[in-house]
Design a protein around this motif. Structure first.
Motif, PDB file in Angstrom:
ATOM      1  N   LEU A  47       0.837  -1.194   0.000  1.00  0.00           N
ATOM      2  CA  LEU A  47       0.000   0.000   0.000  1.00  0.00           C
ATOM      3  C   LEU A  47       0.877   1.253   0.000  1.00  0.00           C
ATOM      4  CD1 LEU A  47      -2.692  -1.117   2.592  1.00  0.00           C
ATOM      5  CD2 LEU A  47      -2.893  -1.069   0.105  1.00  0.00           C
ATOM      6  N   PRO A  48       0.309   2.404  -0.342  1.00  0.00           N
ATOM      7  CA  PRO A  48       1.120   3.639  -0.367  1.00  0.00           C
ATOM      8  C   PRO A  48       1.752   3.984   0.977  1.00  0.00           C
ATOM      9  CG  PRO A  48      -0.933   3.949  -1.556  1.00  0.00           C
ATOM     10  CD  PRO A  48      -1.029   2.617  -0.884  1.00  0.00           C
ATOM     11  N   ASP A  49       1.152   3.586   2.094  1.00  0.00           N
ATOM     12  CA  ASP A  49       1.699   3.929   3.403  1.00  0.00           C
ATOM     13  C   ASP A  49       2.737   2.922   3.899  1.00  0.00           C
ATOM     14  OD1 ASP A  49       0.133   1.755   3.933  1.00  0.00           O
ATOM     15  OD2 ASP A  49      -1.267   2.767   5.280  1.00  0.00           O
ATOM     16  N   GLY A  50       3.126   1.959   3.051  1.00  0.00           N
ATOM     17  CA  GLY A  50       4.151   1.000   3.416  1.00  0.00           C
ATOM     18  C   GLY A  50       3.626  -0.303   3.966  1.00  0.00           C
ATOM     19  N   ARG A  51       2.359  -0.380   4.334  1.00  0.00           N
ATOM     20  CA  ARG A  51       1.786  -1.621   4.823  1.00  0.00           C
ATOM     21  C   ARG A  51       1.555  -2.603   3.674  1.00  0.00           C
ATOM     22  NH1 ARG A  51      -3.587  -0.135   7.645  1.00  0.00           N
ATOM     23  NH2 ARG A  51      -3.722   1.110   5.727  1.00  0.00           N
TER      24      ARG A  51
ATOM     25  N   ARG B  24       0.449   1.528  -9.644  1.00  0.00           N
ATOM     26  CA  ARG B  24      -0.184   0.221  -9.488  1.00  0.00           C
ATOM     27  C   ARG B  24      -1.572   0.403  -8.882  1.00  0.00           C
ATOM     28  NH1 ARG B  24       4.597  -1.415  -6.538  1.00  0.00           N
ATOM     29  NH2 ARG B  24       6.167  -2.372  -7.885  1.00  0.00           N
ATOM     30  N   HIS B  25      -2.505  -0.404  -9.384  1.00  0.00           N
ATOM     31  CA  HIS B  25      -3.853  -0.451  -8.829  1.00  0.00           C
ATOM     32  C   HIS B  25      -4.274  -1.906  -8.708  1.00  0.00           C
ATOM     33  CE1 HIS B  25      -3.819   3.682 -10.410  1.00  0.00           C
ATOM     34  NE2 HIS B  25      -4.733   3.947  -9.492  1.00  0.00           N
TER      35      HIS B  25
ATOM     36  N   ALA C 261     -11.497  -0.144  -7.871  1.00  0.00           N
ATOM     37  CA  ALA C 261     -10.042  -0.044  -7.951  1.00  0.00           C
ATOM     38  C   ALA C 261      -9.494   0.491  -6.636  1.00  0.00           C
ATOM     39  CB  ALA C 261      -9.618   0.859  -9.101  1.00  0.00           C
ATOM     40  N   VAL C 262      -8.346  -0.057  -6.210  1.00  0.00           N
ATOM     41  CA  VAL C 262      -7.678   0.360  -4.980  1.00  0.00           C
ATOM     42  C   VAL C 262      -6.275   0.830  -5.333  1.00  0.00           C
ATOM     43  CG1 VAL C 262      -6.877  -0.367  -2.703  1.00  0.00           C
ATOM     44  CG2 VAL C 262      -9.011  -1.299  -3.629  1.00  0.00           C
ATOM     45  N   GLN C 263      -5.895   2.016  -4.868  1.00  0.00           N
ATOM     46  CA  GLN C 263      -4.563   2.556  -5.113  1.00  0.00           C
ATOM     47  C   GLN C 263      -3.526   1.765  -4.322  1.00  0.00           C
ATOM     48  OE1 GLN C 263      -3.632   5.405  -7.062  1.00  0.00           O
ATOM     49  NE2 GLN C 263      -1.554   4.689  -6.646  1.00  0.00           N
ATOM     50  N   LEU C 264      -2.430   1.385  -4.988  1.00  0.00           N
ATOM     51  CA  LEU C 264      -1.336   0.665  -4.345  1.00  0.00           C
ATOM     52  C   LEU C 264      -0.084   1.529  -4.346  1.00  0.00           C
ATOM     53  CD1 LEU C 264      -1.853  -2.870  -5.938  1.00  0.00           C
ATOM     54  CD2 LEU C 264      -2.660  -2.065  -3.714  1.00  0.00           C
ATOM     55  N   ALA C 265       1.003   0.988  -3.831  1.00  0.00           N
ATOM     56  CA  ALA C 265       2.264   1.731  -3.791  1.00  0.00           C
ATOM     57  C   ALA C 265       2.730   2.040  -5.202  1.00  0.00           C
ATOM     58  CB  ALA C 265       3.318   0.927  -3.036  1.00  0.00           C
TER      59      ALA C 265
ATOM     60  N   CYS D 233      -2.910  -3.918 -11.888  1.00  0.00           N
ATOM     61  CA  CYS D 233      -2.770  -3.011 -13.032  1.00  0.00           C
ATOM     62  C   CYS D 233      -1.553  -2.118 -12.844  1.00  0.00           C
ATOM     63  CB  CYS D 233      -4.019  -2.147 -13.201  1.00  0.00           C
ATOM     64  SG  CYS D 233      -5.542  -3.084 -13.389  1.00  0.00           S
ATOM     65  N   HIS D 234      -0.797  -1.958 -13.905  1.00  0.00           N
ATOM     66  CA  HIS D 234       0.372  -1.064 -13.920  1.00  0.00           C
ATOM     67  C   HIS D 234       0.140  -0.083 -15.070  1.00  0.00           C
ATOM     68  CE1 HIS D 234       4.780  -0.288 -14.937  1.00  0.00           C
ATOM     69  NE2 HIS D 234       4.654   0.133 -13.688  1.00  0.00           N
ATOM     70  N   THR D 235      -0.323   1.129 -14.721  1.00  0.00           N
ATOM     71  CA  THR D 235      -0.825   2.051 -15.734  1.00  0.00           C
ATOM     72  C   THR D 235      -0.347   3.469 -15.451  1.00  0.00           C
ATOM     73  OG1 THR D 235      -2.833   2.577 -14.476  1.00  0.00           O
ATOM     74  CG2 THR D 235      -2.931   0.664 -15.919  1.00  0.00           C
ATOM     75  N   HIS D 236      -0.728   4.383 -16.362  1.00  0.00           N
ATOM     76  CA  HIS D 236      -0.455   5.801 -16.171  1.00  0.00           C
ATOM     77  C   HIS D 236      -1.296   6.341 -15.014  1.00  0.00           C
ATOM     78  CE1 HIS D 236       2.124   6.113 -19.579  1.00  0.00           C
ATOM     79  NE2 HIS D 236       1.184   5.782 -20.443  1.00  0.00           N
ATOM     80  N   PRO D 237      -0.810   7.380 -14.342  1.00  0.00           N
ATOM     81  CA  PRO D 237      -1.576   7.917 -13.205  1.00  0.00           C
ATOM     82  C   PRO D 237      -2.968   8.414 -13.572  1.00  0.00           C
ATOM     83  CG  PRO D 237       0.694   8.717 -13.177  1.00  0.00           C
ATOM     84  CD  PRO D 237       0.500   8.008 -14.478  1.00  0.00           C
ATOM     85  N   ASP D 238      -3.149   8.879 -14.806  1.00  0.00           N
ATOM     86  CA  ASP D 238      -4.447   9.425 -15.208  1.00  0.00           C
ATOM     87  C   ASP D 238      -5.383   8.387 -15.809  1.00  0.00           C
ATOM     88  OD1 ASP D 238      -2.886   9.029 -17.395  1.00  0.00           O
ATOM     89  OD2 ASP D 238      -3.407  10.897 -18.420  1.00  0.00           O
TER      90      ASP D 238
END
Length: 448
Positions: free
Chosen positions: A238-242, A289-290, A277-281, A318-323
């Motif tokens: 996850l974005p917070d490191g968990r 990544r999503h 969709a869930v935002q990942l690191a 998913c490995h995609t563009h931010p937009d």
């Protein structure tokens, strides 16, 4: 298609074969290529070398067997030409590359790569030959463009027995010394596509490839966008490191975050699911990544513990563009089924699974010629897709059937004398083979 358009396909096929004539050193090999491609496009009952030779008017299958096993030509070069033909015909803004494997059930233990292994073709463990293929698809069509034969532990190794078996079937030493996994074979094919500058938006694959972290790391290193199916217990950052498993993240998604969308048009209407969709690191390449979650709209799967019907849930990394929007990721995930359609055409129309070859070289050559026949059909159909609104373009099956009935069948029926010659030759050959087999078996039974 009009009759004149169907008859014109003979000239198009000849032009396609002529464009690869420089791959073959001898005129006889060029003639055998044309004979084999026309046989694969015909409606012979089984597209093995025996019946392909009969359809071509050969007195026996020796010419085609020699063409696949002994003739001087490079299957890799022909494969690259096939991929170039497919890109020229199917390239579009929504083009994707898809990796998947398929299996062919075999008897015996001599065929290169055959062993007891799971194959989705049978849905169980069978004595089978499994191969990994790369499909190129877009809104214009889809076709196979690359292939690799999977060698398991029964073949690839460093023991004397492994070396002996691989040497008998002509397997290269670099492939015989170590086991290459299916994700590794997919990466090699993708490397070739990137080196050839194949235009595509996403790389797609199922869980067998999505759960391979080495493959995902390689894709991210080369900034390849992907949508890969993953198992529910895949651990994600996850974005917070968990870190959390995919199913744990799904439990945290609120109900109002799911959106009902169609990922593709199916035979019975849109394929609608609930998506979230869930935002990942993030990764250092500028892509994100999503976790994409797909849930069926109605209960359709029985719970193993309670026996109740529940909604089926699938997960995609998913490995995609931010937009990139949720709708775009959903469409990309739905395109993975194009590889199944490619396998249906390859096996049902051009005999990809009906070969009777044992050697490593023969398998690659046969598969490449099948892909050449397939790309011919797909190219013709892609040209006919902008049809008037009141009509629909013909399917690949219809194009092949029309070509056989109008162009190939009259040529076959004109050679009625060949049928009797073939019958006499085949009868003698089978009698000799039967006698030889019984003699060999009797000798083994009496040997000390």
């Amino acid at each position: 298609m009009s009759e004149a358009e169907v008859r014109a396909l003979e000239g198009e096929l000849e032009a396609l074969c002529a464009s690869v004539d420089d791959v073959f050193a001898r005129p006889a090999s060029r003639e055998n290529l044309r004979a084999m491609v026309r046989g694969l496009l015909s409606e012979v009952p089984r597209k093995n070398l025996w019946q392909l030779a009969e359809a071509a008017g050969h007195p026996n299958p020796d010419r085609l067997q020699g063409f696949l096993a002994k003739a001087a030509w490079d299957a890799d070069e022909l494969r690259d030409r096939v991929r170039a033909f497919a890109v020229a015909a199917l390239a579009a803004d929504d083009a994707v590359l898809i990796a998947d494997e398929t299996g062919d059930i075999k008897k015996g233990t001599k065929t290169a790569g055959v062993q007891r292994q799971y194959t989705g073709t049978a849905g169980r463990v069978e004595n089978a030959q499994v191969s990994v293929h790369l499909s190129y698809g877009s809104s214009k069509g889809r076709t196979l463009v690359d292939s690799e034969l999977n060698l398991g532990r029964n073949w690839a190794g460093t023991t004397a027995e492994h070396e002996r078996r691989c040497a008998e079937q002509g397997i290269p030493p670099e492939r015989a010394s170590a086991v290459a996994t299916k994700p590794e074979l997919a990466r090699r094919m993708l490397e070739r596509a990137l080196a050839a500058s194949v235009p595509f938006t996403y790389f797609l694959a199922d869980e067998a490839y999505g759960q391979c972290r080495a493959l995902r790391a390689w894709l991210e290193e080369h900034q390849v966008r992907y949508v890969l199916a993953i198992p529910k217990n895949e651990v994600l950052a996850l974005p917070d490191g968990r870190t959390r498993q995919a199913r744990e993240l799904r439990a945290l998604v609120p109900e109002d975050a799911f959106e009902r969308r169609s990922c593709a048009d199916g035979a019975k209407g849109p394929r609608e699911y609930d998506w979230a969709a869930v935002q990942l690191a993030s990764v250092s390449t500028g892509l994100e990544r999503h976790l994409l979650i797909r849930r069926s709209t109605v209960p359709n799967k029985k719970d193993k513990r309670t026996g109740e019907l529940v909604r089926e849930i699938a997960y995609f990394l998913c490995h995609t563009h931010p937009d990139t929007t949720l709708a775009e990721m959903v469409v990309a995930a739905g395109q993975r089924w194009m590889v199944e359609e490619s396998f249906q055409v390859a096996k049902g129309q051009v005999g990809l699974d009906e070969h009777e070859v044992r050697k490593w070289c023969s398998w690659y050559r046969h598969t490449t010629v099948c892909m050449l026949a397939m790309v011919f059909l797909v190219t013709v159909r892609s040209r006919l897709i902008p049809a008037p609104p009141t009509t629909r373009p013909p399917t690949v099956n219809e194009i092949r059937r029309l070509y056989d009935r109008i162009v190939l069948a009259p040529a076959r029926t004109a050679r009625t004398w060949l049928a009797m010659h073939w019958h006499r030759w085949r009868t003698r050959h089978q009698a000799r083979a039967r006698t030889s087999h019984y003699r060999t078996r009797a000798a083994r039974a009496h040997s000390p």
